[in-house]
Write a protein that holds these residues in place. Structure first.
Motif, PDB file in Angstrom:
ATOM      1  N   LEU A 704      23.406   4.516 -19.326  1.00  0.00           N
ATOM      2  CA  LEU A 704      24.062   5.111 -20.498  1.00  0.00           C
ATOM      3  C   LEU A 704      24.171   4.239 -21.843  1.00  0.00           C
ATOM      4  CD1 LEU A 704      27.166   6.761 -18.542  1.00  0.00           C
ATOM      5  CD2 LEU A 704      24.983   7.738 -19.460  1.00  0.00           C
ATOM      6  N   ASP A 705      24.400   2.841 -21.638  1.00  0.00           N
ATOM      7  CA  ASP A 705      24.260   2.071 -22.788  1.00  0.00           C
ATOM      8  C   ASP A 705      22.721   1.896 -23.466  1.00  0.00           C
ATOM      9  OD1 ASP A 705      25.591  -0.193 -24.275  1.00  0.00           O
ATOM     10  OD2 ASP A 705      24.159  -1.564 -23.625  1.00  0.00           O
ATOM     11  N   ARG A 706      21.985   2.386 -22.817  1.00  0.00           N
ATOM     12  CA  ARG A 706      20.627   2.235 -23.511  1.00  0.00           C
ATOM     13  C   ARG A 706      20.044   3.745 -24.107  1.00  0.00           C
ATOM     14  NH1 ARG A 706      16.707   0.544 -18.865  1.00  0.00           N
ATOM     15  NH2 ARG A 706      15.091   0.439 -20.668  1.00  0.00           N
ATOM     16  N   ARG A 707      21.115   4.644 -24.191  1.00  0.00           N
ATOM     17  CA  ARG A 707      20.917   5.885 -24.905  1.00  0.00           C
ATOM     18  C   ARG A 707      20.072   5.799 -26.237  1.00  0.00           C
ATOM     19  NH1 ARG A 707      26.725   8.531 -24.144  1.00  0.00           N
ATOM     20  NH2 ARG A 707      27.155   6.569 -24.395  1.00  0.00           N
ATOM     21  N   ARG A 708      20.589   4.913 -26.952  1.00  0.00           N
ATOM     22  CA  ARG A 708      19.730   4.745 -28.139  1.00  0.00           C
ATOM     23  C   ARG A 708      18.449   4.403 -28.167  1.00  0.00           C
ATOM     24  NH1 ARG A 708      22.745   3.988 -32.981  1.00  0.00           N
ATOM     25  NH2 ARG A 708      21.478   2.481 -33.581  1.00  0.00           N
ATOM     26  N   GLU A 709      18.163   3.617 -27.247  1.00  0.00           N
ATOM     27  CA  GLU A 709      16.826   2.938 -26.834  1.00  0.00           C
ATOM     28  C   GLU A 709      16.058   4.228 -26.424  1.00  0.00           C
ATOM     29  OE1 GLU A 709      14.722   0.364 -23.436  1.00  0.00           O
ATOM     30  OE2 GLU A 709      16.761  -0.086 -24.039  1.00  0.00           O
ATOM     31  N   LEU A 710      16.674   4.896 -25.273  1.00  0.00           N
ATOM     32  CA  LEU A 710      15.777   5.967 -24.825  1.00  0.00           C
ATOM     33  C   LEU A 710      15.445   6.903 -26.048  1.00  0.00           C
ATOM     34  CD1 LEU A 710      17.489   6.465 -21.521  1.00  0.00           C
ATOM     35  CD2 LEU A 710      15.469   5.129 -21.839  1.00  0.00           C
ATOM     36  N   ARG A 721       8.799  12.777 -19.890  1.00  0.00           N
ATOM     37  CA  ARG A 721       8.049  12.306 -18.478  1.00  0.00           C
ATOM     38  C   ARG A 721       7.679  10.713 -18.435  1.00  0.00           C
ATOM     39  NH1 ARG A 721       2.926  15.343 -15.748  1.00  0.00           N
ATOM     40  NH2 ARG A 721       3.160  13.965 -13.659  1.00  0.00           N
ATOM     41  N   GLN A 722       6.997  10.372 -19.622  1.00  0.00           N
ATOM     42  CA  GLN A 722       7.048   8.839 -19.583  1.00  0.00           C
ATOM     43  C   GLN A 722       8.098   8.108 -19.646  1.00  0.00           C
ATOM     44  OE1 GLN A 722       4.680   9.097 -23.378  1.00  0.00           O
ATOM     45  NE2 GLN A 722       2.556   8.909 -22.279  1.00  0.00           N
ATOM     46  N   VAL A 723       9.078   8.396 -20.184  1.00  0.00           N
ATOM     47  CA  VAL A 723      10.263   7.469 -20.276  1.00  0.00           C
ATOM     48  C   VAL A 723      10.854   7.662 -18.914  1.00  0.00           C
ATOM     49  CG1 VAL A 723      12.647   7.394 -21.348  1.00  0.00           C
ATOM     50  CG2 VAL A 723      10.799   8.132 -22.629  1.00  0.00           C
ATOM     51  N   LEU A 724      10.994   8.790 -18.359  1.00  0.00           N
ATOM     52  CA  LEU A 724      11.640   8.856 -16.931  1.00  0.00           C
ATOM     53  C   LEU A 724      10.635   7.910 -15.963  1.00  0.00           C
ATOM     54  CD1 LEU A 724      12.493  12.437 -16.437  1.00  0.00           C
ATOM     55  CD2 LEU A 724      14.011  10.507 -16.629  1.00  0.00           C
ATOM     56  N   ARG A 725       9.525   8.035 -16.337  1.00  0.00           N
ATOM     57  CA  ARG A 725       8.469   7.121 -15.133  1.00  0.00           C
ATOM     58  C   ARG A 725       8.632   5.710 -15.385  1.00  0.00           C
ATOM     59  NH1 ARG A 725       3.816   8.656 -16.838  1.00  0.00           N
ATOM     60  NH2 ARG A 725       3.618  10.698 -15.630  1.00  0.00           N
ATOM     61  N   MET A 726       8.758   5.280 -16.597  1.00  0.00           N
ATOM     62  CA  MET A 726       9.388   4.047 -17.002  1.00  0.00           C
ATOM     63  C   MET A 726      10.539   3.507 -16.372  1.00  0.00           C
ATOM     64  SD  MET A 726      10.301   2.203 -20.703  1.00  0.00           S
ATOM     65  CE  MET A 726      12.311   2.899 -20.470  1.00  0.00           C
ATOM     66  N   HIS A 789      18.321  11.256 -16.993  1.00  0.00           N
ATOM     67  CA  HIS A 789      18.152  12.969 -17.118  1.00  0.00           C
ATOM     68  C   HIS A 789      19.173  13.524 -18.013  1.00  0.00           C
ATOM     69  CE1 HIS A 789      14.796  14.225 -14.552  1.00  0.00           C
ATOM     70  NE2 HIS A 789      15.198  13.096 -13.780  1.00  0.00           N
ATOM     71  N   TRP A 790      20.548  13.136 -17.801  1.00  0.00           N
ATOM     72  CA  TRP A 790      21.451  13.513 -18.797  1.00  0.00           C
ATOM     73  C   TRP A 790      21.367  13.198 -20.109  1.00  0.00           C
ATOM     74  CZ3 TRP A 790      25.335  10.995 -21.557  1.00  0.00           C
ATOM     75  CH2 TRP A 790      26.632  12.049 -21.965  1.00  0.00           C
ATOM     76  N   SER A 791      21.105  11.897 -20.302  1.00  0.00           N
ATOM     77  CA  SER A 791      20.767  11.184 -21.746  1.00  0.00           C
ATOM     78  C   SER A 791      19.751  11.972 -22.287  1.00  0.00           C
ATOM     79  CB  SER A 791      20.718   9.496 -21.669  1.00  0.00           C
ATOM     80  OG  SER A 791      21.782   9.054 -20.969  1.00  0.00           O
ATOM     81  N   LEU A 792      18.572  12.205 -21.698  1.00  0.00           N
ATOM     82  CA  LEU A 792      17.497  12.758 -22.428  1.00  0.00           C
ATOM     83  C   LEU A 792      17.556  14.203 -22.600  1.00  0.00           C
ATOM     84  CD1 LEU A 792      14.661  10.766 -20.454  1.00  0.00           C
ATOM     85  CD2 LEU A 792      15.405  10.424 -22.899  1.00  0.00           C
ATOM     86  N   ARG A 793      18.362  14.920 -22.030  1.00  0.00           N
ATOM     87  CA  ARG A 793      18.661  16.307 -22.314  1.00  0.00           C
ATOM     88  C   ARG A 793      19.282  16.568 -23.536  1.00  0.00           C
ATOM     89  NH1 ARG A 793      20.230  17.419 -16.763  1.00  0.00           N
ATOM     90  NH2 ARG A 793      22.317  17.303 -17.267  1.00  0.00           N
ATOM     91  N   ARG A 794      19.718  15.576 -24.260  1.00  0.00           N
ATOM     92  CA  ARG A 794      20.592  15.802 -25.511  1.00  0.00           C
ATOM     93  C   ARG A 794      19.415  15.673 -26.607  1.00  0.00           C
ATOM     94  NH1 ARG A 794      25.939  12.131 -25.766  1.00  0.00           N
ATOM     95  NH2 ARG A 794      26.246  13.560 -27.346  1.00  0.00           N
TER      96      ARG A 794
END
Length: 799
Positions: A704-710, A721-726, A789-794
């Motif tokens: 959750l602290d990496r939301r900005r980075e993601l 998909r690439q971010v989740l694979r990482m 998944h929750w962070s990337l849905r935003r």
């Protein structure tokens, strides 16, 4: 406008509760663990039962059921005590000494059996009816040798007819052999009663009494007459119950010994979570320093946040703590380890102490984590917060190296020692190595990222990015690895120590039992095999000031034991075993540094001292008995007063009762150890479960602290998909590193420990270990990917 630290802290908690959720969960779990162990400790200290047998006895004179000795030396000397394995008794000569002070009634209790081979029935002298409330339902009291009174439920068990009419003759199997008696009366309840004189003769220990009960006697005069040779019990102290004493020891051991370790682990983990939470807000603190906040104000903000979060976590954490203690207590009671009349003691003391531990942990961890952002110059604050510091800390690094060196030294000492020295050294290995992992976390994480990152580069862009992220953010990686190491190490040590003991016991029993049949609870006059009396003794373990008595399994043998058992003798000979001598297991011999020809200090099952000469040292004591004595040396010193097993080679003689095969006997012995196995599993679940929750909590906080980075990765063109694979590769790296380090620490602890206890390497069932490793990896993946998944849905429109 001046900064208001308290207002800033309240605003942070109010408007950004997610930033403090991880800290709240960690502190709540810490309070739950500490309060549960505290409740068990208090329950053990306060455990009591109302007097049962001696409820109507005004004054009871009984032996001290503990052995006391001086440990340590000089000014550091202290007294230790351990409970005798069976019932300690008073000298029968006390009866005459106490008779002038009031009506003195001797009390002896022992088991008898009827001819039908049914279960044992409690027998005593008729004089006990004066304080037990037993009344005749017909006939008269026994007064002469050969007379008996049967209880209403004892007729069948004693071999009497249904009516049990006066004058009927029955045969009873007593500790001194089979005897014929004439029934002279019936009484209510269950039991068998003889005259007082005959009861003492039949008990097998005519020179000792279980207790002396006095009526119309002054307790102070009784104490003066006893002169320290026995205990004078009145009031609640008359509840002489060996099971109660065992329950007190069990509860205080769980709440004290295990509770201390669990509390240390909980505080250690919670402190890491608080430090992570403070570290994740380094940008906020840097901005506050840049706009003029003083170091004192930064520290006050962190302290105020702790004061806002920790009390709430403490109050709520007491609820699952009480629930855990109640469940644990109930399970122990259901398994018979705690008497039904003992109650769980829940008071404010352990709850307030647990909440206080949580508050102090939050304050100290927050203060330590806030030192750097509070100390840095305002002009450098924002620049320092933008990147992770690579330089090792000048305090934690030397301490971590010292802990690592200490763990290695303890491992070496344990590997080259034997007996309790090895076991004691091994206990320090896991703690020191865990401390080293925590203190050297960034350095270890960077090393793990470098080693495990090599195969990740072959996984394409996502794997390479995961490896680069892990190396660049070693502190973040370390905070995620440490709880997984903790869960893996402690769970493996607790569980695999038990599996190693079970496997060694099973192998020793299978290899050492030569008999074709085992008859349990044989008649006192059984012939045609070797009679074995299974019990426990207290043996002096260790050397020097740290010598102490410990319970050791024992067997008394009547006959040539080598025909029915192969004890694995490595020194001396069992052929010279006779009264006044003993054979001992190699672990006891190594612990006390004794060999053939030396004398070992023992306390027999009833606490009577003995110092037999060692004539043999063997290796299969874990499965068959750590101490082997001639049966005559145990005569009169056990409660049953008779052999517990008959080992037979060849066909079973008629009339000795049912026989079981060696494999069935081995299975039955394993069943008796189920409570110990269950206790180990629960302790592993408590520690491992706490560490697993802490690991998941840390991973969620990190993601959750990496939301900005993601979101930045999405903005520069990376697909979801690439971010989740990482992140998946990062989670596998974290889980793999945690499993590897946890396994290494567990093996460094288990190897010397099992060598000392069992004489063999640790037994690690592959399926069980694989389940542990899979659970750690699954935990890392789940706790990483779900918040991702929750962070990337935003929406990714802003960073």
């Amino acid at each position: 406008m001046p900064l208001r630290p308290n207002g800033l802290a309240r605003a942070a908690v109010r408007f950004r509760p997610a930033a403090f959720a991880g800290t709240f969960v960690a502190l709540l779990m810490t309070v739950a663990i500490v309060s549960a162990c505290g409740i068990l400790l208090e329950s053990g200290a306060r455990a009591s039962l109302p007097p049962t047998r001696y409820a109507q006895a005004p004054v009871v004179v009984a032996a001290d059921q503990q052995i006391h000795w001086q440990a340590g030396s000089g000014e550091g000397a202290y007294e230790e005590a351990v409970r005798v394995p069976e019932r300690a008794r008073v000298d029968a000569a006390l009866l005459e000494r106490l008779a002038p002070l009031g009506r003195a009634v001797p009390d002896v209790v022992f088991p008898v059996r009827g001819e039908g081979g049914s279960g044992p029935v409690e027998a005593s002298g008729w004089g006990a009816a004066a304080f037990t409330g037993t009344a005749l339902a017909g006939g008269r009291a026994p007064g002469a040798p050969g007379e008996v009174v049967l209880g209403a439920g004892a007729g069948a068990g004693a071999g009497a007819g249904a009516a049990g009419a006066a004058g009927e003759r029955i045969t009873l199997d007593t500790p001194v052999g089979k005897r014929e008696f004439r029934v002279v009366g019936r009484a209510g309840g269950t039991g068998v009663w003889f005259s007082d004189a005959e009861a003492r003769a039949l008990s097998g220990h005519p020179g000792a009494l279980d207790a002396v009960v006095l009526f119309d006697a002054d307790p102070d005069r009784v104490r003066a007459a006893v002169d320290g040779r026995a205990q004078v019990l009145t009031g609640a102290a008359r509840a002489v119950d060996p099971q109660l004493a065992g329950a007190k020891d069990l509860l205080t051991g769980l709440g004290g010994s295990f509770g201390g370790i669990a509390a240390l682990v909980a505080v250690f983990t919670a402190a890491g979570t608080v430090a992570l939470s403070v570290g994740q807000r380094s940008r906020e603190f840097a901005l506050l320093r840049a706009v003029g906040a003083t170091p004192r104000q930064i520290r006050r903000i962190v302290a105020t946040e702790a004061l806002l979060v920790a009390p709430a976590a403490g109050v709520l954490g007491c609820v699952p703590g009480i629930g855990l203690a109640a469940w644990w207590f109930g399970q122990l009671q259901a398994k018979g380890a705690i008497p039904a009349g003992v109650e769980l003691a829940v008071s404010w003391i352990p709850l307030v102490c647990a909440a206080g531990v949580g508050l102090v942990t939050a304050l100290l961890a927050g203060w330590a984590a806030a030192r750097r952002p509070a100390r840095i110059r305002p002009g450098q604050a924002l620049a320092a917060a933008a990147v992770e510091r690579l330089r090792p800390g000048w305090i934690r690094t030397p301490l971590g190296i010292a802990a690592l060196a200490g763990g290695a030294a303890c491992a070496g000492l344990a590997a080259t020692s034997g007996g309790d020295d090895a076991a004691n050294a091994a206990l320090g290995v896991v703690m020191l190595f865990m401390l080293a992992v925590a203190l050297l976390g960034p350095l270890i994480a960077r090393a793990c990222a470098g080693v495990l990152g090599l195969p990740l580069r072959a996984a394409g862009a996502s794997g390479s990015l995961a490896a680069a992220n892990s190396r660049a953010h070693a502190r973040r990686l370390a905070s995620a690895i440490t709880p997984i190491v903790l869960a893996m190490a402690f769970s493996s040590v607790l569980v695999f120590l038990h599996t190693s003991e079970e496997e060694a016991t099973r192998q020793q029993q299978a290899a050492g039992l030569l008999a074709d049949h085992v008859i349990t609870d044989p008649p006192a006059d059984a012939r045609g095999g070797v009679a074995i009396t299974r019990t426990s003794v207290l043996a002096m373990f260790g050397t020097g000031p740290e010598r102490r008595f410990q319970s050791a399994s024992a067997q008394g043998v009547a006959g040539d034991v080598t025909t029915v058992q192969d004890l694995g003798v490595r020194e001396g000979s069992l052929g010279t075993l006779r009264p006044g001598t003993v054979a001992v297991d190699r672990a006891l011999a190594e612990s006390a540094r004794l060999g053939v020809g030396d004398r070992v200090e023992l306390r027999l099952p009833d606490g009577v001292p003995a110092d037999p000469e060692i004539v043999a040292v063997y290796t299969r004591g874990l499965g068959l008995g750590q101490v082997t004595l001639p049966a005559p040396d145990l005569t009169g010193h056990t409660t049953a007063g008779r052999a517990t097993e008959l080992l037979v080679r060849g066909p079973v003689p008629a009339g000795l009762g049912p026989a079981v095969s060696p494999s069935e006997w081995t299975t039955a012995q394993s069943t008796e150890r189920e409570v110990s196995a269950w206790a180990n599993a629960v302790m592993a679940a408590v520690l491992g479960g706490f560490a697993a929750v802490a690991a998941a909590n840390t991973l969620v906080m990190t993601v959750l602290d990496r939301r900005r980075e993601l979101r930045m990765l999405r903005l520069v063109g990376s697909t979801r998909r690439q971010v989740l694979r990482m992140l998946r590769w990062e989670a596998l790296l974290i889980g793999g590193a945690g499993v590897t380090l946890g396994t290494a620490i567990a093996l460094a602890t288990l190897y010397p420990l099992t060598k000392a206890v069992t004489g063999a390497p640790p037994h690690v069932p592959p399926v069980l270990y694989a389940s542990f490793a899979a659970a750690a990896l699954a935990l890392g993946l789940t706790a990483t990917l779900l918040p991702a998944h929750w962070s990337l849905r935003r929406r990714t429109g802003g960073v």
